[in-house]
Design a protein around this motif. Structure first.
Motif, PDB file in Angstrom:
ATOM      1  N   TRP A 170       0.814  -1.219   0.000  1.00 38.22           N
ATOM      2  CA  TRP A 170       0.000   0.000   0.000  1.00 38.22           C
ATOM      3  C   TRP A 170       0.850   1.273   0.000  1.00 38.22           C
ATOM      4  CZ3 TRP A 170      -0.617   4.280   3.024  1.00 38.22           C
ATOM      5  CH2 TRP A 170      -1.683   5.117   2.679  1.00 38.22           C
ATOM      6  N   PRO A 171       1.831   1.428   0.903  1.00 40.30           N
ATOM      7  CA  PRO A 171       2.617   2.668   0.845  1.00 40.30           C
ATOM      8  C   PRO A 171       3.385   2.833  -0.457  1.00 40.30           C
ATOM      9  CG  PRO A 171       3.540   1.139   2.459  1.00 40.30           C
ATOM     10  CD  PRO A 171       2.211   0.599   2.068  1.00 40.30           C
ATOM     11  N   ILE A 172       3.861   1.729  -1.040  1.00 40.43           N
ATOM     12  CA  ILE A 172       4.605   1.830  -2.302  1.00 40.43           C
ATOM     13  C   ILE A 172       3.698   2.376  -3.402  1.00 40.43           C
ATOM     14  CG2 ILE A 172       5.694   0.476  -4.131  1.00 40.43           C
ATOM     15  CD1 ILE A 172       6.838  -1.337  -1.908  1.00 40.43           C
ATOM     16  N   VAL A 173       2.520   1.787  -3.547  1.00 44.64           N
ATOM     17  CA  VAL A 173       1.600   2.235  -4.593  1.00 44.64           C
ATOM     18  C   VAL A 173       1.092   3.640  -4.302  1.00 44.64           C
ATOM     19  CG1 VAL A 173      -0.625   1.773  -5.714  1.00 44.64           C
ATOM     20  CG2 VAL A 173       0.926  -0.122  -5.192  1.00 44.64           C
ATOM     21  N   HIS A 174       0.802   3.917  -3.048  1.00 44.28           N
ATOM     22  CA  HIS A 174       0.289   5.232  -2.658  1.00 44.28           C
ATOM     23  C   HIS A 174       1.301   6.335  -2.980  1.00 44.28           C
ATOM     24  CE1 HIS A 174      -1.758   8.327  -0.413  1.00 44.28           C
ATOM     25  NE2 HIS A 174      -0.741   8.467   0.430  1.00 44.28           N
ATOM     26  N   VAL A 175       2.568   6.101  -2.657  1.00 42.65           N
ATOM     27  CA  VAL A 175       3.591   7.123  -2.894  1.00 42.65           C
ATOM     28  C   VAL A 175       3.896   7.264  -4.381  1.00 42.65           C
ATOM     29  CG1 VAL A 175       6.005   7.740  -2.465  1.00 42.65           C
ATOM     30  CG2 VAL A 175       4.602   6.841  -0.604  1.00 42.65           C
ATOM     31  N   GLU A 235       3.061   0.074  10.400  1.00 48.00           N
ATOM     32  CA  GLU A 235       1.808   0.172  11.143  1.00 48.00           C
ATOM     33  C   GLU A 235       1.866   1.203  12.253  1.00 48.00           C
ATOM     34  OE1 GLU A 235      -2.187  -1.127  11.668  1.00 48.00           O
ATOM     35  OE2 GLU A 235      -0.714  -1.635  10.116  1.00 48.00           O
ATOM     36  N   PHE A 236       2.996   1.266  12.964  1.00 47.53           N
ATOM     37  CA  PHE A 236       3.036   2.073  14.190  1.00 47.53           C
ATOM     38  C   PHE A 236       3.910   3.325  14.098  1.00 47.53           C
ATOM     39  CE2 PHE A 236       2.122  -2.309  15.516  1.00 47.53           C
ATOM     40  CZ  PHE A 236       0.931  -2.107  16.193  1.00 47.53           C
ATOM     41  N   VAL A 237       4.717   3.454  13.046  1.00 46.63           N
ATOM     42  CA  VAL A 237       5.632   4.589  12.952  1.00 46.63           C
ATOM     43  C   VAL A 237       5.352   5.456  11.726  1.00 46.63           C
ATOM     44  CG1 VAL A 237       8.050   5.316  12.832  1.00 46.63           C
ATOM     45  CG2 VAL A 237       7.405   3.286  14.178  1.00 46.63           C
ATOM     46  N   PHE A 238       5.191   4.808  10.554  1.00 45.35           N
ATOM     47  CA  PHE A 238       5.166   5.555   9.303  1.00 45.35           C
ATOM     48  C   PHE A 238       3.765   5.832   8.756  1.00 45.35           C
ATOM     49  CE2 PHE A 238       9.362   3.615   9.377  1.00 45.35           C
ATOM     50  CZ  PHE A 238      10.169   4.677   8.999  1.00 45.35           C
ATOM     51  N   ASP A 239       2.741   5.250   9.341  1.00 43.84           N
ATOM     52  CA  ASP A 239       1.406   5.348   8.748  1.00 43.84           C
ATOM     53  C   ASP A 239       0.957   6.805   8.578  1.00 43.84           C
ATOM     54  OD1 ASP A 239      -1.147   3.933   7.929  1.00 43.84           O
ATOM     55  OD2 ASP A 239      -1.901   5.192   9.550  1.00 43.84           O
ATOM     56  N   THR A 240       1.134   7.618   9.613  1.00 39.64           N
ATOM     57  CA  THR A 240       0.713   9.032   9.540  1.00 39.64           C
ATOM     58  C   THR A 240       1.511   9.794   8.495  1.00 39.64           C
ATOM     59  OG1 THR A 240       0.111   8.992  11.880  1.00 39.64           O
ATOM     60  CG2 THR A 240       0.399  11.155  10.854  1.00 39.64           C
ATOM     61  N   LEU A 241       2.815   9.515   8.399  1.00 45.64           N
ATOM     62  CA  LEU A 241       3.661  10.214   7.427  1.00 45.64           C
ATOM     63  C   LEU A 241       3.255   9.889   5.998  1.00 45.64           C
ATOM     64  CD1 LEU A 241       7.169   9.792   9.102  1.00 45.64           C
ATOM     65  CD2 LEU A 241       5.731  11.834   9.045  1.00 45.64           C
ATOM     66  N   PHE A 242       2.861   8.630   5.762  1.00 49.77           N
ATOM     67  CA  PHE A 242       2.450   8.249   4.410  1.00 49.77           C
ATOM     68  C   PHE A 242       1.210   9.015   3.963  1.00 49.77           C
ATOM     69  CE2 PHE A 242       4.697   4.020   5.101  1.00 49.77           C
ATOM     70  CZ  PHE A 242       5.724   4.339   4.225  1.00 49.77           C
ATOM     71  N   TRP A 273       7.412  10.692   0.311  1.00 48.75           N
ATOM     72  CA  TRP A 273       8.628  10.140  -0.292  1.00 48.75           C
ATOM     73  C   TRP A 273       9.702   9.879   0.760  1.00 48.75           C
ATOM     74  CZ3 TRP A 273       9.164   8.172  -4.992  1.00 48.75           C
ATOM     75  CH2 TRP A 273       8.231   8.518  -5.975  1.00 48.75           C
ATOM     76  N   GLY A 274       9.848  10.810   1.703  1.00 49.79           N
ATOM     77  CA  GLY A 274      10.835  10.609   2.759  1.00 49.79           C
ATOM     78  C   GLY A 274      10.506   9.403   3.623  1.00 49.79           C
ATOM     79  N   ALA A 275       9.214   9.225   3.913  1.00 54.00           N
ATOM     80  CA  ALA A 275       8.811   8.073   4.730  1.00 54.00           C
ATOM     81  C   ALA A 275       9.089   6.765   4.007  1.00 54.00           C
ATOM     82  CB  ALA A 275       7.325   8.185   5.079  1.00 54.00           C
ATOM     83  N   LEU A 276       8.779   6.716   2.696  1.00 53.42           N
ATOM     84  CA  LEU A 276       9.024   5.494   1.933  1.00 53.42           C
ATOM     85  C   LEU A 276      10.520   5.201   1.832  1.00 53.42           C
ATOM     86  CD1 LEU A 276       7.862   3.162   0.287  1.00 53.42           C
ATOM     87  CD2 LEU A 276       7.965   4.632  -1.741  1.00 53.42           C
ATOM     88  N   THR A 299       0.489  12.117   4.841  1.00 54.87           N
ATOM     89  CA  THR A 299       0.710  13.562   4.934  1.00 54.87           C
ATOM     90  C   THR A 299       1.481  14.036   3.709  1.00 54.87           C
ATOM     91  OG1 THR A 299       0.809  13.368   7.342  1.00 54.87           O
ATOM     92  CG2 THR A 299       1.641  15.410   6.350  1.00 54.87           C
ATOM     93  N   GLN A 300       0.889  14.959   2.968  1.00 51.89           N
ATOM     94  CA  GLN A 300       1.531  15.487   1.774  1.00 51.89           C
ATOM     95  C   GLN A 300       2.870  16.143   2.127  1.00 51.89           C
ATOM     96  OE1 GLN A 300       0.125  14.922  -1.150  1.00 51.89           O
ATOM     97  NE2 GLN A 300       1.833  15.802  -2.281  1.00 51.89           N
ATOM     98  N   GLY A 301       3.884  15.831   1.359  1.00 50.60           N
ATOM     99  CA  GLY A 301       5.203  16.404   1.597  1.00 50.60           C
ATOM    100  C   GLY A 301       6.136  15.492   2.368  1.00 50.60           C
ATOM    101  N   TYR A 302       5.586  14.477   3.033  1.00 49.71           N
ATOM    102  CA  TYR A 302       6.415  13.558   3.818  1.00 49.71           C
ATOM    103  C   TYR A 302       6.433  12.140   3.239  1.00 49.71           C
ATOM    104  CZ  TYR A 302       6.440  17.187   7.412  1.00 49.71           C
ATOM    105  OH  TYR A 302       6.619  18.370   8.082  1.00 49.71           O
TER     106      TYR A 302
END
Length: 513
Positions: free
Chosen positions: A328-333, A462-469, A476-479, A471-474
């Motif tokens: 999901w984060p890969i496709v989303h980003v 699940e517990f660290v990066f979900d919010t960053l994914f 690519w850095g999160a991925l 949030t616009q602007g963060y």
């Protein structure tokens, strides 16, 4: 072989990264609507024939023949083999291209029968495919030139050529509004331009390698007859994955709008490790095995096959786990912008998670197939391939009801594993595959290291990066951080579990230095 693997892999990785940029732009411009479905079908048909006949059957038959002639009879005989193949291939492809352009409506009825319910989408797919289809003729000639270069142990230019495909499509996307063309038409003309650019580059590279090819009158010489005999079954044996993907498109044309696009975008992400690792290992392995078999070096051929399996799985298994867990984060980003909405992201991520499960199988097929092709045996894999195609069709029809487009991806994965395991078992029974103690100890350690990495990714996502994914602007850095974390965890786990031999790696790096 390892040096050649990394040469091909590095250029392929560059092409895949540029391909991601291309797909991000396409997703933002076309989304997953009817124009996207029509363009991906238009791209799929010439691409299917290119991978099946150009890179698949032709390379499987031509490279061992060329490399064997070069090793046993010298450059002039190898040149005659290449020139004979070039003349017959060009004549055949020119006739096929002309016939396809004339009879494209009938071909589209077979390729995407579900489009018949939407006349506008059907007409657009026919128009776009008529523009893209000449790419088939040019890129199959590029495959011949690539085979010559690979047989000469020159891998870089052939591996770099796909970069031009991505450049041409990005150019078509950029020029479309300037030329008052619809986006899909600009992309289609970009495909045609890509074929011309790649053909010119590879023709120059072959001449620069000291083997410029003339174009004699087409003749069925003994070498050409042998090539054609091997190509027939090789078209199925080397291209079973492509056949299954084409079956996916045909069946997906009956599913709700966007299904073809979901599968396309998911497959594009899955193709990154498959192209970088599987294509690189298979491309470098075939000439090496062909020379060893021709020289009667049976033990060396077995050792080469084992090290190729080891290298392929070392890079593929963690990639498969990472893609499945972080789909999901890969496709989303990558694609979640513009016309590509949240529902499109979720549908594509589900397909990617399933496709990733078959990644090791797809790569193993590319490693096992040269074991047959290097010995001139393109017929044996056909029996397995036919079973796998039939199995894929049956599973697709059974699974699309409850799982829709994800059922198509799952059917392809199951068929891929059956294909890989059957080919490996066949080689083992023939004495052409004998896993040594090093390979047997390597496999469970590799799986354990990849599992540790997978659990870490899931917890972090699940517990660290979900919010960053979200949030616009963060995003690519999160991925990027998540991928770096996964790489570090797998590296430490691999060293702790002795998946890789540290002393051997140090020795190799010292030799390279």
């Amino acid at each position: 072989m390892i040096r050649n693997v990394f040469t091909v892999g590095a250029w392929t990785a560059a092409s895949r990264v540029l391909g991601f940029i291309r797909d991000i732009l396409i997703a933002a411009a076309l989304g997953a609507g009817p124009a996207a479905d029509a363009f991906f079908v238009a791209l799929k048909l010439p691409n299917f024939f290119r991978r099946l006949f150009g890179e698949g059957a032709f390379s499987a038959a031509f490279v061992p023949l060329f490399a064997g002639s070069l090793a046993a009879e010298g450059r002039e005989q190898a040149r005659r083999v290449a020139e004979g193949a070039l003349s017959v291939l060009l004549t055949t492809l020119a006739l096929l291209t002309l016939a396809a352009i004339v009879f494209m409506p009938e071909a589209m009825t077979l390729l995407a029968p579900g489009f018949l319910r939407d006349p506008e989408r059907f007409a657009l797919a026919v128009e776009l495919t008529r523009i893209t289809f000449p790419y088939l003729m040019l890129i199959c000639l590029v495959a011949l030139f690539s085979g010559v270069l690979n047989g000469l142990d020159r891998f870089a230019v052939a591996a770099a050529a796909p970069l031009l495909f991505n450049v041409a499509l990005i150019g078509g996307l950029a020029l479309a509004p300037l030329l008052a063309l619809p986006v899909a038409h600009g992309l289609a003309w970009g495909v045609a331009a890509a074929g011309i650019l790649q053909f010119v580059l590879l023709a120059w590279a072959v001449a620069a390698a000291g083997m410029p090819l003339r174009l004699p009158v087409p003749r069925l010489t003994p070498e050409v007859r042998l090539l054609l005999r091997r190509m027939g079954p090789g078209a199925i044996g080397a291209g079973v994955t492509q056949i299954n993907l084409m079956v996916d498109v045909i069946i997906a044309s009956f599913l709700p709008q966007g299904s073809i696009a979901f599968l396309y975008y998911a497959d594009r992400v899955n193709q990154l490790p498959l192209g970088v690792i599987g294509t690189a290992v298979g491309t470098a392995l075939l000439p090496a095995l062909s020379r060893q078999v021709r020289a009667g070096e049976g033990a060396a051929a077995l050792a080469t096959q084992n090290r190729a399996i080891e290298l392929a799985l070392l890079l593929t298994v963690p990639a498969a786990v990472g893609l499945a867990v972080a789909a999901w984060p890969i496709v989303h980003v990558l694609f979640g912008r513009g016309a590509f909405g949240p529902g499109d992201v979720a549908a594509t991520a589900a397909a990617l998670a399933v496709y990733a499960l078959g990644l090791p199988a797809y790569v193993l097929v590319k490693v096992f197939a040269p074991g047959f092709f290097a010995r001139g045996d393109t017929a044996s894999p056909v029996k397995v391939a036919i079973i796998c195609v039939v199995l894929n069709i049956a599973l697709c029809l059974a699974l699309i009801g409850p799982l829709v487009h994800v059922g198509i991806a799952l059917a392809t994965v199951i068929a891929g594993w059956v294909n890989a395991l059957a080919l490996g078992a066949w080689l083992w029974r023939q004495g052409r595959l004998a896993p040594d103690a090093r390979l047997r100890a390597f496999l469970p350690r590799l799986v354990a290291a990849a599992a540790i990495m997978g659990v870490t990714i899931w917890v972090a996502e699940e517990f660290v990066f979900d919010t960053l994914f979200r949030t616009q602007g963060y995003r690519w850095g999160a991925l990027g951080t998540l991928i770096a974390l996964a790489t570090a965890v797998f590296g430490f786990a691999a060293l702790a579990l002795r998946v890789a031999d540290v002393a051997e790696l140090r020795s190799y790096l010292r030799r390279r230095a």
